[in-house]
Every structure is written in structure tokens, then in C-alpha cells.
Design a protein around this motif. Sequence first.
Motif, PDB file in Angstrom:
ATOM      1  N   GLU A  55      54.460  69.880  37.502  1.00 24.47           N
ATOM      2  CA  GLU A  55      53.953  71.129  36.933  1.00 24.47           C
ATOM      3  C   GLU A  55      54.590  71.388  35.571  1.00 24.47           C
ATOM      4  O   GLU A  55      53.915  71.797  34.622  1.00 24.47           O
ATOM      5  N   HIS A  56      55.904  71.146  35.457  1.00 30.48           N
ATOM      6  CA  HIS A  56      56.592  71.336  34.182  1.00 30.48           C
ATOM      7  C   HIS A  56      56.038  70.417  33.112  1.00 30.48           C
ATOM      8  O   HIS A  56      55.946  70.775  31.928  1.00 30.48           O
ATOM      9  N   ALA A  57      55.631  69.193  33.520  1.00 31.22           N
ATOM     10  CA  ALA A  57      55.102  68.217  32.565  1.00 31.22           C
ATOM     11  C   ALA A  57      53.652  68.478  32.195  1.00 31.22           C
ATOM     12  O   ALA A  57      53.112  67.819  31.294  1.00 31.22           O
ATOM     13  N   GLY A  58      52.994  69.411  32.896  1.00 30.41           N
ATOM     14  CA  GLY A  58      51.598  69.702  32.601  1.00 30.41           C
ATOM     15  C   GLY A  58      50.614  68.855  33.364  1.00 30.41           C
ATOM     16  O   GLY A  58      49.416  68.859  33.058  1.00 30.41           O
ATOM     17  N   ASP A  59      51.084  68.109  34.391  1.00 29.86           N
ATOM     18  CA  ASP A  59      50.178  67.319  35.219  1.00 29.86           C
ATOM     19  C   ASP A  59      49.376  68.227  36.138  1.00 29.86           C
ATOM     20  O   ASP A  59      49.803  69.340  36.488  1.00 29.86           O
ATOM     21  N   ALA A  60      48.226  67.729  36.593  1.00 23.40           N
ATOM     22  CA  ALA A  60      47.365  68.527  37.460  1.00 23.40           C
ATOM     23  C   ALA A  60      47.808  68.507  38.909  1.00 23.40           C
ATOM     24  O   ALA A  60      47.423  69.378  39.691  1.00 23.40           O
ATOM     25  N   SER A  61      48.623  67.524  39.296  1.00 20.96           N
ATOM     26  CA  SER A  61      49.097  67.409  40.678  1.00 20.96           C
ATOM     27  C   SER A  61      50.366  66.547  40.660  1.00 20.96           C
ATOM     28  O   SER A  61      50.660  65.868  39.668  1.00 20.96           O
ATOM     29  N   PHE A 388      69.476  72.951  24.204  1.00 25.78           N
ATOM     30  CA  PHE A 388      68.524  71.847  24.099  1.00 25.78           C
ATOM     31  C   PHE A 388      67.172  72.239  24.675  1.00 25.78           C
ATOM     32  O   PHE A 388      66.127  72.016  24.061  1.00 25.78           O
ATOM     33  N   VAL A 389      67.193  72.860  25.852  1.00 25.72           N
ATOM     34  CA  VAL A 389      65.942  73.248  26.504  1.00 25.72           C
ATOM     35  C   VAL A 389      65.234  74.340  25.710  1.00 25.72           C
ATOM     36  O   VAL A 389      64.007  74.305  25.536  1.00 25.72           O
ATOM     37  N   CYS A 390      65.986  75.299  25.190  1.00 25.03           N
ATOM     38  CA  CYS A 390      65.370  76.444  24.506  1.00 25.03           C
ATOM     39  C   CYS A 390      64.937  76.133  23.077  1.00 25.03           C
ATOM     40  O   CYS A 390      63.938  76.696  22.597  1.00 25.03           O
ATOM     41  N   LEU A 391      65.690  75.241  22.387  1.00 26.41           N
ATOM     42  CA  LEU A 391      65.448  75.036  20.970  1.00 26.41           C
ATOM     43  C   LEU A 391      64.828  73.683  20.618  1.00 26.41           C
ATOM     44  O   LEU A 391      63.989  73.600  19.731  1.00 26.41           O
ATOM     45  N   ALA A 392      65.262  72.631  21.304  1.00 26.77           N
ATOM     46  CA  ALA A 392      64.758  71.304  20.945  1.00 26.77           C
ATOM     47  C   ALA A 392      63.382  71.039  21.522  1.00 26.77           C
ATOM     48  O   ALA A 392      62.533  70.418  20.878  1.00 26.77           O
ATOM     49  N   PHE A 393      63.146  71.484  22.757  1.00 27.95           N
ATOM     50  CA  PHE A 393      61.853  71.285  23.411  1.00 27.95           C
ATOM     51  C   PHE A 393      61.396  72.582  24.073  1.00 27.95           C
ATOM     52  O   PHE A 393      61.266  72.651  25.301  1.00 27.95           O
ATOM     53  N   PRO A 394      61.168  73.635  23.285  1.00 26.58           N
ATOM     54  CA  PRO A 394      60.695  74.883  23.897  1.00 26.58           C
ATOM     55  C   PRO A 394      59.336  74.678  24.537  1.00 26.58           C
ATOM     56  O   PRO A 394      58.462  74.007  23.991  1.00 26.58           O
ATOM     57  N   ARG A 395      59.158  75.238  25.713  1.00 26.10           N
ATOM     58  CA  ARG A 395      57.910  75.041  26.461  1.00 26.10           C
ATOM     59  C   ARG A 395      57.043  76.284  26.336  1.00 26.10           C
ATOM     60  O   ARG A 395      57.486  77.386  26.675  1.00 26.10           O
ATOM     61  N   PRO A 396      55.823  76.149  25.854  1.00 27.21           N
ATOM     62  CA  PRO A 396      54.947  77.320  25.741  1.00 27.21           C
ATOM     63  C   PRO A 396      54.580  77.855  27.127  1.00 27.21           C
ATOM     64  O   PRO A 396      54.601  77.114  28.120  1.00 27.21           O
ATOM     65  N   GLU A 397      54.257  79.109  27.179  1.00 33.98           N
ATOM     66  CA  GLU A 397      53.832  79.698  28.443  1.00 33.98           C
ATOM     67  C   GLU A 397      52.552  79.020  28.929  1.00 33.98           C
ATOM     68  O   GLU A 397      51.592  78.870  28.158  1.00 33.98           O
ATOM     69  N   ALA A 399      48.929  78.388  30.651  1.00 33.67           N
ATOM     70  CA  ALA A 399      47.728  79.209  30.775  1.00 33.67           C
ATOM     71  C   ALA A 399      47.585  79.707  32.209  1.00 33.67           C
ATOM     72  O   ALA A 399      48.021  79.057  33.169  1.00 33.67           O
ATOM     73  N   ALA A 400      46.937  80.856  32.356  1.00 36.94           N
ATOM     74  CA  ALA A 400      46.768  81.447  33.684  1.00 36.94           C
ATOM     75  C   ALA A 400      46.019  80.516  34.622  1.00 36.94           C
ATOM     76  O   ALA A 400      46.353  80.400  35.817  1.00 36.94           O
ATOM     77  N   GLY A 401      45.006  79.820  34.100  1.00 38.39           N
ATOM     78  CA  GLY A 401      44.232  78.914  34.944  1.00 38.39           C
ATOM     79  C   GLY A 401      45.084  77.783  35.487  1.00 38.39           C
ATOM     80  O   GLY A 401      44.920  77.362  36.637  1.00 38.39           O
ATOM     81  N   PHE A 402      46.004  77.277  34.670  1.00 37.92           N
ATOM     82  CA  PHE A 402      46.899  76.199  35.108  1.00 37.92           C
ATOM     83  C   PHE A 402      47.826  76.687  36.218  1.00 37.92           C
ATOM     84  O   PHE A 402      48.014  76.007  37.234  1.00 37.92           O
ATOM     85  N   VAL A 403      48.392  77.879  36.055  1.00 40.81           N
ATOM     86  CA  VAL A 403      49.289  78.448  37.068  1.00 40.81           C
ATOM     87  C   VAL A 403      48.539  78.663  38.377  1.00 40.81           C
ATOM     88  O   VAL A 403      49.032  78.336  39.464  1.00 40.81           O
ATOM     89  N   LEU A 404      47.319  79.193  38.295  1.00 41.51           N
ATOM     90  CA  LEU A 404      46.535  79.455  39.507  1.00 41.51           C
ATOM     91  C   LEU A 404      46.118  78.152  40.185  1.00 41.51           C
ATOM     92  O   LEU A 404      46.086  78.064  41.427  1.00 41.51           O
ATOM     93  N   ALA A 405      45.795  77.121  39.390  1.00 41.04           N
ATOM     94  CA  ALA A 405      45.416  75.834  39.968  1.00 41.04           C
ATOM     95  C   ALA A 405      46.564  75.234  40.763  1.00 41.04           C
ATOM     96  O   ALA A 405      46.367  74.671  41.850  1.00 41.04           O
TER      97      ALA A 405
END
Length: 432
Positions: A55-61, A388-397, A399-405
Motif C-alpha cells: 500500500e505504501h508503494a502504491g501497489d493495488a494489492s 529522510f522519510v519527511c524530506l528526502a522521499f516525502p509521500r503525497p497523500e 487519493a480517496a479511491g486508493f484508500v477505499l480500494a
Amino acid sequence: MCPSVDPDRWRQEFKALGARIDGRFARVESRRRARSFLRGLMAGLPRVNCWALAEHAGDASPGGMQHFLAAAVWDDDGLRADLRDYVVEQLGDPDAVLVIDETGDLKKGTMTVGVQRQYTGTAGRIENAQVAVYLTYAAPAGHAFLDNALYLPVSWTSDPQRCAAAGVPDSVTFATKPTLARQMIAKALDVGVPARWVTGDEVYGNDPALRATLARRGLGYVLAVARSHQIDTKAGRRRAIDLAVTLPTHAWTRISAGQGAKGQRLYDWAFIATSDQDLPGSHHLLIRRNIHTGEYAFYRTHSPSPVPLATYVQVAGIRWTVEDDFQNSKELAALDEHQVRRWTSWHRWTLLAMLAYAFLAVTTARAHDTQSADELIPLTVNEVRHLFVCLAFPRPEPAAGFVLAWSWWRRRHQARAQASHYQRQAAALQLN
């Protein structure tokens, strides 16, 4: 911004580390997942498993991450060599200390590879646990893991079917913890890892084969032993504690074992020359006495050439770096959060966690080379991970559809697991 904090440089160094290990993976998808896996381990997620990493990587499953860990084609040995070489290139020092220790992860059930009821320092008692031996490289610049080995009890190695079910290779046989440590140290020395000393706790100090191997390879050591440990003297064999209580006042010297969380770790120290069969070098029994409680601790020591008492004390104090590595790697790189049962998955998870932690340790060491702002303590590995997590690779919020999926996917999987559990439970009741 503080001159020792450079997110752009950290980002480039992480990408360089990714490029360094790319060749260990057969497919481009695995290379991408390796980098995502490392970032996810360091991301400070509330719970770290393949679901959360996917989920953190943006995968669908989570299927891709699970396949990557369990079945994708890796050069596992090559990646382990990359970890070792990276740590040595960045932190290497000829006077470095190799620190050996084990840690346990509490587990339920009997199916997870290596699990049984056994003593683990994590709990401080006998628990159902999985235990592994780790090798830390401690140098003036910093410290990080070089290697690890899963301890398989006799209850596992004597049961081929159980081992096969967990994916344990046929070539794996029973090895004691000191034997695993000896194998890892030999492998490191054989490829030229620079080190002068080895230190460890009683599990390793009480093993004569390990002590003999280190002495013959020209390594100094400071290895803890039990108070009942037998020492050869001119008057015969004596227990370590019996020798300690007979020492006169002038035999003791107050020396710091290094800086601790509450200041200098001051103890009274003494050492007694010993003989150790026909092994080369200088051998001693090193004795530590608590200046407040009078409690004793004991170490067998060896040096290829004579060294002062303070040198042995310094090495003894460095042993605690492995405890820092255990605590920090579990907190900052999810070393102990693997929810896997099989041999390959366990080794791959812990290897990537050690690599993630090594990156944080190296980045922290490099930050110490630059001048920090006034009235600030030097950057800690914890603070480096946060920045490092906050500044080097900040992760955008997301989308609602991704969270719900993902919510839908989790609940569907949990519903199927629940139904399967109820079916097995009902079948068991019918059989009874």
C-alpha cells in the motif's frame, strides 16, 4: 537548514545504493520492488508487513510484494555480500570490532521456521520464539550489521519433513550459536573485512572452539564467561569467581567502559594472566566489578601482542553496540516485524532490513563529519530516519479511491480467512 542535513544528497545516496544492488534481481519489477521495500521498511508505518509495504508503494494489492519476498529470482548471497561491502566501504577501520550476539522474536504456533520454546533475551525468559545470531561491525565512525544466521534447534534439524515444509535447504544441518558465529566471522575475514577484535556474551565466550579459532586467526577477543567458568592457573583449575574474590585492593583499576546514556560507565577492573593450551598470543581473565553493588562480570581475553588493561576494557564496552543495533533496527527498519514462516522469506526480509538500517547508520556517520549547528547534539540514527522519510522521499497523500480500494481488499481477504477458519473449526468438531 542544519549543514549536516542534506535531503538531496541523502536521496542521491539512497538511489546509488539501489543501483548498487539492482544486479542481484533478475527482473526490473523486482528491482523496483526492492527499492520500494527498503523505503517502506524505513517509513515508520504503524504495522509493517507485505500488505502495508504494498500500500505504501502504491501497489493495488500485496501479491507483488509477497511474490518478491517468497518466490522472485534473487542472488541472495550476492545481496548479502553487497551489504557487507557497503558497510565496510563506508565504516571500515583496521581496529574495528566484530560483535556477535543473538536476538529472538516471539512467535505463536509451531510452523514458523526455527520456532520452539527456548530462551531469548528479548523476553528475558523461555518463550516460544525464533532466534538468530547477528554479526555487527563496530568502528570509530559507526556500527551496523554485517551478517546474520537463523538458529535451527535440533527439534527442527532432526525432522526432515518439518524442515521441507518450511523450505529449509537439505544442506542445512544443526549448528550451535557459537558455530554460526564462527562461520560468519570466517566468511568476513576470508574476503578481507578489516577488524582487530571480536567481542560477545557468555554464549560465545564459553565456547573453546570459537576462542581457539579466533586466536589462530590472529584476532584479539574479549568474550564474556560465566562466574563458574574454569580457569587454568599454576595452582590448578579455579572458578573465575574464586579468583576474583582473592584479589588485593591494589589489583583493581577504575576505568570507563565508554559513554552511556547516563554518562561514563565506570567500573573497577582487574586482569589475571592465563594460559590457553598451545594458542598464540597473550591470554587473560578480565574481571569487572560494579563500583556500587560489587557485582562481578568475567571475560576471557586474547591479544596477538600485549596490550594495556584499558584496551581490553574499551573492547568490552563496545559489545553494547549490538544492543543498540537490535533496538534501532527493529524500531527504524522493521527487522522483527516479518510475518513470514518460510526459510527464504525470513532471510530476505531480515537481509533487506539490515540493508535499510545500514543505510541509516552510514548516513548518520556521514552527517557527523559535517559541523552541526550550535547548541544541538549530533544527529542520531533515529532523527536521520525521521528527516529522510519527511524530506528526502516525502509521500503525497493518497487519493480517496486508493484508500477505499485497499479497505475493500483487506475486508474481503479477512472475510474469506474468517469463513475458512469457521469451516475448519466445524470440521474438527464433527471429527470429535
